[in-house]
Enzyme design. Structure first.
Site: not given
Ligand code: NAP
Length: 248
Positions: A143, A157
């Site tokens: 991130s 985080y």
């Molecule tokens: P999200 O919309 O919250 O989706 C999270 C996903 O991860 C869901 O499929 C969830 O499963 C799963 N998950 C949550 N806790 C878990 C665990 N303990 N073990 C296995 N799976 C788990 O997240 P996102 O925004 O797509 O983020 C994905 C990645 O990108 C993360 O690593 C995040 O840190 C990174 N990121 C995101 C952003 C942003 O702005 N969105 C920015 C920078 C980095 P369920 O559906 O079963 O809950």
């Protein structure tokens, strides 16, 4: 095109979901992990199957080593592993460091850091030519928080993503001669449900004015960069970290 398996942790929603669909479109057999939202995971599988792709969903909390072993066992039955996307990641509620509990910090590190390293361990055992494998790719989700530090929001985080950056560089060097490339994507503000899970559903849109491109990104824009790293078009890219953040 490939007939090989791609494991995508946290593939049921957000960036993981978009990556699963994009990887299937490029010919991967997709094995998605999910934490608890079985309905969302099965919807991703149906979406992929509707376009003649191959996908399975396996419940896997990456904070639990036994779940990780079960995920890889299921993937082994599905085909030969060619790619791992360490996408699962969590944030805690918005907080200063002086208000954080040990349990919260441990959970963030267990899922974001230890979970990613254990998944990579299992992938290397299968893909490394040192172990008789055919090579492959590992893409880690970092991130821009690793650079910005996320003060007053979630410094824990940000620190977990700093660890992912170092892990990406180091593991990349370690397995570069064994047919495995390792890279990370650093997304900026992306429109997913992760912000709601931190207690601020409108966080990305509220901060959009701070992005040089003046808008949030979407999950598909991150997925496109991930599947490029997974492809032969990125055949000389390893130990690399790519910002996909509208300039932030
Ligand atoms: P999200 O919309 O919250 O989706 C999270 C996903 O991860 C869901 O499929 C969830 O499963 C799963 N998950 C949550 N806790 C878990 C665990 N303990 N073990 C296995 N799976 C788990 O997240 P996102 O925004 O797509 O983020 C994905 C990645 O990108 C993360 O690593 C995040 O840190 C990174 N990121 C995101 C952003 C942003 O702005 N969105 C920015 C920078 C980095 P369920 O559906 O079963 O809950």
């Amino acid at each position: 095109m490939t007939d090989r398996v791609a494991i995508i942790t946290g593939g049921s929603r957000g960036i993981g979901r978009a990556t699963a669909i994009a990887a299937a479109e490029r010919g991967f057999r997709v094995c998605i992990g999910y934490a608890s939202n079985e309905a969302a995971a099965h919807k991703v599988v149906s979406t992929i199957e509707a376009t003649n792709g191959k996908a399975i969903a396996v419940k896997c909390d990456v904070g639990e080593e036994s779940d990780i072993l079960a995920l890889f066992k299921a993937a082994d039955k599905f085909g030969t592993l060619g790619a791992l996307v360490n996408n699962a990641g969590v944030v805690g509620p918005t907080s200063r460091v002086d208000e954080m509990s040990a349990d919260r910090i441990r959970r963030i590190m267990a899922v974001n850091v230890t979970g990613s390293i254990l998944c990579a361990r299992e992938a290397v055992k299968r893909m490394s030519t040192r172990h008789g494998g055919r090579g492959g790719v590992i893409v880690n989700l970092s991130s821009v928080a690793s650079r910005l530090g996320s003060p007053n929001t979630y410094v824990d985080y940000a620190a977990s993503k700093g660890a992912i950056d170092s892990f990406t560089v180091g593991l990349g060097y370690e397995v570069a001669g064994e047919g495995i490339r390792v890279a990370a994507i650093r997304p900026g503000l992306i429109d997913t449900e992760i912000h709601a899970s931190g207690g601020e559903p409108d966080r990305a849109h509220r901060l959009a004015h701070m992005v040089p491109m003046k808008r949030v990104g979407n999950a598909e824009e991150i997925a496109k960069a991930i599947v490029w790293l997974m492809s032969e078009d990125a055949s000389y890219v390893t130990s690399a970290i790519l910002d996909v953040s509208g300039g932030r």
